[in-house]
Design an enzyme around this catalytic site. Structure first.
Site, PDB file in Angstrom:
ATOM      1  CG  ASP A  10      -1.805   1.206   1.296  1.00 15.88           C
ATOM      2  OD1 ASP A  10      -2.303   1.631   0.236  1.00 15.88           O
ATOM      3  OD2 ASP A  10      -2.014   1.738   2.405  1.00 15.88           O
ATOM      4  CD  GLU A  70      -5.096   0.437  -2.457  1.00 13.82           C
ATOM      5  OE1 GLU A  70      -6.060  -0.272  -2.153  1.00 13.82           O
ATOM      6  OE2 GLU A  70      -4.627   1.328  -1.707  1.00 13.82           O
ATOM      7  CG  ASP A 142      -0.788   2.976   6.250  1.00 12.53           C
ATOM      8  OD1 ASP A 142      -1.401   3.560   5.329  1.00 12.53           O
ATOM      9  OD2 ASP A 142      -0.519   3.513   7.334  1.00 12.53           O
TER      10      ASP A 142
END
Length: 178
Positions: A10, A70, A142
């Site tokens: 992430d 992502e 996260d």
């Protein structure tokens, strides 16, 4: 079938989440997760260096087979978007430098894969992570997002042989005269 170790990332400049799962067929196992934090008082170049070095250490410590990142969305702050894009570049290049295949997934697809809807809330993702990876020790939002990215890759990945066959078929169809 051999288990595949997947690193989910992430991206973030302040907090870059990472999570590793092992996929053996449809069975998922938690391996590790964490967050790489940078000091907002440091120069941008130093913060990017920290992300690079620490992410490389995660890869060296856990030896993933593949990575997934992502995709980020553009927000209203162009300067913030640019900085996030630079952190995302680190998230893409470090696994690639380690020889890993790197996939990218939209946030809505990650949410839909984990929760069943593309507009899921963070608490819904966390609840599903507890179901999908009951032995996980999620350390931050996260890290949770990174584990969700890794799980998404486990569900949507193309095995390397299939990906190579598709690439050859596409290349062959482009080479044929119309």
């Amino acid at each position: 079938m051999t288990a595949i170790r997947i690193l989910g990332i992430d991206p973030g400049l302040r907090h870059m989440g990472w999570g590793i799962v092992e996929a053996d067929g449809t069975r998922l196992s938690f391996v590790a997760c964490g967050t790489i934090d940078t000091d907002g008082e440091q120069a941008l170049s130093e913060r990017l260096r920290t992300l690079h070095v620490m992410l490389a250490q995660v890869i060296e410590a856990h030896w993933p087979d593949e990575a997934a990142v992502e995709e980020t969305f553009v927000n209203r702050d162009p300067q913030g978007t640019l900085k996030l894009g630079q952190a995302r570049g680190i998230a893409l290049v470090v696994p690639a430098l380690a020889g890993l295949v790197v996939a990218e997934y939209a946030a809505n697809l990650v949410k839909k894969t984990i929760v069943g809807t593309g507009h899921a809330e963070k608490h819904q993702i966390n609840a599903m992570l507890k179901v999908l990876l009951p032995k996980s020790h999620v350390t931050s939002p996260d890290a949770a997002d990174a584990l969700a990215v890794a799980i998404t890759h486990a569900h949507h990945r193309r095995p390397p042989r299939l990906a190579a066959a598709v690439a050859r078929a596409v290349a062959g169809s482009k080479a044929r005269p119309a």
